[in-house]
Design an enzyme around this catalytic site. Structure first.
Site, mmCIF file in Angstrom:
data_model
loop_
_atom_site.group_PDB
_atom_site.id
_atom_site.type_symbol
_atom_site.label_atom_id
_atom_site.label_comp_id
_atom_site.label_asym_id
_atom_site.label_seq_id
_atom_site.Cartn_x
_atom_site.Cartn_y
_atom_site.Cartn_z
ATOM 1 N N ASP A 62 -9.981 -4.966 -4.394
ATOM 2 C CA ASP A 62 -9.401 -3.993 -3.462
ATOM 3 C C ASP A 62 -10.289 -2.751 -3.373
ATOM 4 O O ASP A 62 -10.448 -2.024 -4.355
ATOM 5 C CB ASP A 62 -7.993 -3.596 -3.938
ATOM 6 C CG ASP A 62 -7.209 -2.842 -2.882
ATOM 7 O OD1 ASP A 62 -7.821 -2.115 -2.079
ATOM 8 O OD2 ASP A 62 -5.968 -2.975 -2.858
ATOM 9 N N HIS A 92 -7.858 -5.610 0.046
ATOM 10 C CA HIS A 92 -6.619 -4.869 0.311
ATOM 11 C C HIS A 92 -5.824 -5.669 1.337
ATOM 12 O O HIS A 92 -5.805 -5.348 2.535
ATOM 13 C CB HIS A 92 -6.953 -3.472 0.825
ATOM 14 C CG HIS A 92 -5.804 -2.508 0.786
ATOM 15 N ND1 HIS A 92 -5.193 -2.124 -0.392
ATOM 16 C CD2 HIS A 92 -5.158 -1.841 1.788
ATOM 17 C CE1 HIS A 92 -4.229 -1.253 -0.120
ATOM 18 N NE2 HIS A 92 -4.181 -1.084 1.194
ATOM 19 N N SER A 140 0.832 -1.192 0.000
ATOM 20 C CA SER A 140 0.000 0.000 0.000
ATOM 21 C C SER A 140 0.877 1.257 0.000
ATOM 22 O O SER A 140 1.665 1.450 -0.921
ATOM 23 C CB SER A 140 -0.949 -0.050 1.204
ATOM 24 O OG SER A 140 -1.986 0.882 1.073
#
Length: 226
Positions: free
Chosen positions: A170, A201, A116
């Site tokens: 996601d 995610h 991320s």
């Protein structure tokens, strides 16, 4: 280093390294448990470094203070990007790579990884590093400052292999943003191995296997016969 990161050596004298940066609001312990699941040969000798991002206010979260590699100001991630914060974290990454070199692990034996926000720094800072790297792992992430990135990148890592992985479901960083980042990198001439997994995610077992294979391929010395 001990106060700012978790460091794991898989052998007494590691010959290669991985710097793995966590996502927004997490810390270095987030990916520490992944090490034994990567399937790396015990003879490889890897230093894993899981640094902690600094604590700072994050605009998108109402200014709440949390560990973050840079500020996020809008939900689409690409508007009003925090260039100063990105530069500071990229500089920190460069310092960690130099620390590895001082301990006998040269940059060309180091993979830069992140999830991320951490993956955004892996791309932004890794591809701008002035010495060649072994590879870049960018997980559930995107390329920040994509429109101007070519001016920021360094020729030393123009041919560095990039492994990008993203969840098809996601809800945080859309797969469309990940795919546009992949396209932008390819337009600039980078070799990107882009893979998707049926996840949100997060990380998935199949992805962990593929990460392990990438690390083994990029970190095993050419003369080892492995």
């Amino acid at each position: 280093m001990a106060d700012d990161a978790i460091v794991i050596d898989t052998a007494p004298t590691p010959r290669c390294g991985v710097i793995w940066m966590h996502g927004l609001g997490a810390d270095g312990s987030d990916f520490e448990p992944i090490v034994p699941h990567l399937g790396l040969p015990p003879t490889l000798g890897v230093r894993f470094m899981f640094p902690h991002a600094p604590v700072q206010p994050v605009t998108i979260n109402g200014g709440m203070r949390m560990r973050a590699w840079y500020d996020i100001r809008t939900p689409d991630f690409t508007t009003r990007e925090d260039a100063q914060g990105l530069a500071a974290s990229a500089a920190a990454l460069g310092g960690w790579i130099e620390t590895f070199a001082a301990d006998g692990i040269p940059s060309e034996r180091v993979v830069v990884a992140g999830f991320s926000q951490g993956g955004a720094i892996a791309l932004h800072g890794g591809l701008a590093h002035t010495q060649p790297l072994a590879g870049i792992l960018a997980l559930s992430t995107y390329l920040p400052l994509a429109d101007t990135f070519e001016r920021h990148a360094h020729a030393s890592n123009r041919s560095t292999p990039i492994f990008m992985a993203h969840g098809t479901g996601d809800p945080v960083i859309s797969i469309a943003l990940a795919e546009s980042s992949r396209s932008r990198l390819e337009q600039m001439g980078y070799a990107v191995d882009f893979r998707t997994y049926p996840m949100a995610h997060s990380v998935a077992p199949e992805e962990i296997r593929d990460i392990g294979l990438f690390l083994k391929h990029r970190l095993t010395p050419a003369d080892s016969g492995a």
